[in-house]
Write an enzyme that holds these catalytic residues in place. Sequence first.
Site, PDB file in Angstrom:
ATOM      1  NE  ARG A  66      47.872  49.363  33.320  1.00  0.00           N
ATOM      2  CZ  ARG A  66      47.961  49.468  31.994  1.00  0.00           C
ATOM      3  NH1 ARG A  66      48.950  48.893  31.363  1.00  0.00           N
ATOM      4  NH2 ARG A  66      47.061  50.133  31.304  1.00  0.00           N
ATOM      5  CE  LYS A 109      47.829  51.280  22.478  1.00  0.00           C
ATOM      6  NZ  LYS A 109      47.341  50.629  23.685  1.00  0.00           N
ATOM      7  CB  ILE A 120      40.271  46.195  37.433  1.00  0.00           C
ATOM      8  CG1 ILE A 120      40.364  44.865  38.185  1.00  0.00           C
ATOM      9  CG2 ILE A 120      41.215  46.216  36.262  1.00  0.00           C
ATOM     10  CD1 ILE A 120      39.762  43.713  37.404  1.00  0.00           C
ATOM     11  NE  ARG A 174      44.778  47.492  32.727  1.00  0.00           N
ATOM     12  CZ  ARG A 174      44.838  46.908  33.918  1.00  0.00           C
ATOM     13  NH1 ARG A 174      45.644  45.889  34.101  1.00  0.00           N
ATOM     14  NH2 ARG A 174      44.103  47.327  34.901  1.00  0.00           N
ATOM     15  CB  CYS A 225      52.367  49.026  29.330  1.00  0.00           C
ATOM     16  SG  CYS A 225      52.437  49.161  27.551  1.00  0.00           S
ATOM     17  CG  ASP A 228      49.086  56.631  26.963  1.00  0.00           C
ATOM     18  OD1 ASP A 228      49.588  56.168  28.009  1.00  0.00           O
ATOM     19  OD2 ASP A 228      47.939  56.353  26.582  1.00  0.00           O
TER      20      ASP A 228
HETATM   21  N1  EPU Z   1      42.976  53.133  38.514  1.00  0.00           N
HETATM   22  C1  EPU Z   1      42.525  52.719  39.742  1.00  0.00           C
HETATM   23  N2  EPU Z   1      41.487  51.826  39.764  1.00  0.00           N
HETATM   24  C2  EPU Z   1      40.897  51.345  38.635  1.00  0.00           C
HETATM   25  C3  EPU Z   1      41.365  51.782  37.396  1.00  0.00           C
HETATM   26  C4  EPU Z   1      42.421  52.682  37.345  1.00  0.00           C
HETATM   27  O1  EPU Z   1      43.027  53.123  40.774  1.00  0.00           O
HETATM   28  O2  EPU Z   1      39.948  50.553  38.754  1.00  0.00           O
HETATM   29  C5  EPU Z   1      44.089  54.113  38.436  1.00  0.00           C
HETATM   30  C6  EPU Z   1      45.333  53.536  37.756  1.00  0.00           C
HETATM   31  O3  EPU Z   1      46.139  52.843  38.683  1.00  0.00           O
HETATM   32  C7  EPU Z   1      45.976  54.781  37.189  1.00  0.00           C
HETATM   33  C8  EPU Z   1      44.788  55.696  36.843  1.00  0.00           C
HETATM   34  O4  EPU Z   1      43.684  55.179  37.588  1.00  0.00           O
HETATM   35  O5  EPU Z   1      46.738  55.399  38.193  1.00  0.00           O
HETATM   36  C9  EPU Z   1      44.409  55.732  35.371  1.00  0.00           C
HETATM   37  O6  EPU Z   1      44.154  54.424  34.889  1.00  0.00           O
HETATM   38  P1  EPU Z   1      43.152  54.128  33.679  1.00  0.00           P
HETATM   39  O7  EPU Z   1      42.144  53.156  34.148  1.00  0.00           O
HETATM   40  O8  EPU Z   1      42.675  55.421  33.112  1.00  0.00           O
HETATM   41  O9  EPU Z   1      44.103  53.429  32.647  1.00  0.00           O
HETATM   42  P2  EPU Z   1      43.780  52.212  31.669  1.00  0.00           P
HETATM   43  O10 EPU Z   1      42.359  52.265  31.262  1.00  0.00           O
HETATM   44  O11 EPU Z   1      44.314  50.959  32.243  1.00  0.00           O
HETATM   45  C10 EPU Z   1      44.258  53.562  29.492  1.00  0.00           C
HETATM   46  C11 EPU Z   1      45.140  53.419  28.285  1.00  0.00           C
HETATM   47  C12 EPU Z   1      46.595  53.645  28.674  1.00  0.00           C
HETATM   48  C13 EPU Z   1      46.740  55.031  29.314  1.00  0.00           C
HETATM   49  C14 EPU Z   1      45.729  55.202  30.466  1.00  0.00           C
HETATM   50  C15 EPU Z   1      45.708  56.615  31.032  1.00  0.00           C
HETATM   51  C16 EPU Z   1      43.926  51.860  26.932  1.00  0.00           C
HETATM   52  C17 EPU Z   1      43.815  50.491  26.383  1.00  0.00           C
HETATM   53  N3  EPU Z   1      44.965  52.088  27.737  1.00  0.00           N
HETATM   54  O12 EPU Z   1      44.688  52.580  30.428  1.00  0.00           O
HETATM   55  O13 EPU Z   1      47.303  53.639  27.448  1.00  0.00           O
HETATM   56  O14 EPU Z   1      48.033  55.194  29.824  1.00  0.00           O
HETATM   57  O15 EPU Z   1      44.393  54.893  30.019  1.00  0.00           O
HETATM   58  O16 EPU Z   1      45.386  57.530  30.041  1.00  0.00           O
HETATM   59  O17 EPU Z   1      43.116  52.725  26.628  1.00  0.00           O
HETATM   60  C18 EPU Z   1      49.126  53.275  26.007  1.00  0.00           C
HETATM   61  O18 EPU Z   1      48.369  53.457  25.037  1.00  0.00           O
HETATM   62  O19 EPU Z   1      50.373  53.262  25.894  1.00  0.00           O
HETATM   63  C19 EPU Z   1      48.546  53.117  27.341  1.00  0.00           C
HETATM   64  C20 EPU Z   1      49.217  52.556  28.332  1.00  0.00           C
END
Ligand code: EPU
Length: 429
Positions: free
Chosen positions: A122, A22, A124, A93, A117, A305
């Site tokens: 969360r 995914k 960016i 997301r 989720c 995850d």
């Molecule tokens: N974070 C920041 N600033 C940012 C981005 C992230 O502080 O600009 C922090 C977040 O708050 C978090 C950590 O960094 O504490 C990790 O966040 P990340 O950006 O890696 O997460 P994401 O890209 O939003 C993806 C997956 C999630 C998975 C996370 C961590 C996708 C679409 N989603 O999310 O997957 O939990 O990486 O591995 O790839 C799932 O598949 O169930 C799922 C939630």
Amino acid sequence: MDKLVISGGHKLKGTVSISGAKNAAVAILPATILSDGVCKIENIPAISDITLMCRILSDMGANIKMINKNTIEIDPTKMVFCETPNDLMRGMRASCYLMGALLGKFSKASVCLPGGCDFGTRPIDQHLKGFKALGADYDINAGVIHVECKKLVGTHIYLDVVSVGATVNIMLAAVKSEGLTVIENAAKEPHIVDLANFLNCMGADIFGAGTDVIKIRGVKKLKGVTYSIIPDQIEAGTYMAAAVATRGDVTIENVIPKHLESITAKLEEMGVNVESFDESVRVFCDKPLQKCNIKTMPHPGFPTDMQPQITALLSTVEGTSIVNEAVWDNRFRYIEELSRMGAKISVDGRLAVVEGVKKLTGAKVSATDLRAGAALIIAGLSANGKTTIENINHIERGYENIVEKLTNLGADIKHISHIFPEEEEVSGI
Ligand code: EPU
């Protein structure tokens, strides 16, 4: 709302085949719009997040053709710049990957703040820091982020936190920029490597994906290609945990065992037998399981995850296990649901203390998010009696044919449609 009804207590036995990843697919689909030709993407999982991403791309002018349920052809050549469809964007997301892809394609993007989720905040900020370093300006107004640049110029970007999303977005923006971009402290997840491989097939010049320094030398053109998505690490891990929770014996096919190492290591620590082959793993138990502590971390650490699924499993392992969620602020909301089934788990901030009980008992529970839903399925499969899971739309976002796959392994699980509640579907999701 549709629901799942599980009669627990059946050992899972047999073979299950894993679908495409995914989190790779939801990055690769937006990446196709950077192409100057048609892309054919194979091994796409048939899940609702993909349907939604295809609808968003189609709404924006990409021509999408379903070749079969796991193969999609995307022709982005007629796309003209437009705002993203906000109502659809809130559904997931990964819609935020359109920021990087549109910026790379049109030098601007207007994108609604993404959904997905709910694990607490969360942010960016790291995505935006990356765009700014590449030369773009942004503003956020009424929930819409507008990013724009005259041209993107390669630069050094150090991520303050390891972020999958920021790494993806910066790769997408930088791939057609001028000069060299270096992302330091980059995410190393298998889906990051898959995205880099896909972009490189199209003609990009990306080096180092899978390490914490990714170098991207901008190219002028990217060609259309045929590409097959890697197998889903988390889907595989979920079936491994389900096999163990029912003390079964399951071979999980179409996997990359290297991607499962952190999960395998923890299962082995619990006393589970995991045999790894070229493209499959066999999971079975022949002795009582032992408690085990888990701390989630970015890859190659134990994946967040898989945290809910492994916690559901540990809830019936004798002794006290400690689960430390080190990635997300608030990823224990499902524990309240597990408690309804008799799990003894107390949560203190990012720590869950799991006191193993002999057996869970079936109950009516609700999936609070995607992996929470998977955890409740695992709990239901191992529990005494009947478990009803509501809000299964979360589960449909990420697991292809989960009812059919589990039924083939011997589970008693039914998808009850809210339209025909008397009829029990076997392969609803
Ligand atoms: N974070 C920041 N600033 C940012 C981005 C992230 O502080 O600009 C922090 C977040 O708050 C978090 C950590 O960094 O504490 C990790 O966040 P990340 O950006 O890696 O997460 P994401 O890209 O939003 C993806 C997956 C999630 C998975 C996370 C961590 C996708 C679409 N989603 O999310 O997957 O939990 O990486 O591995 O790839 C799932 O598949 O169930 C799922 C939630």
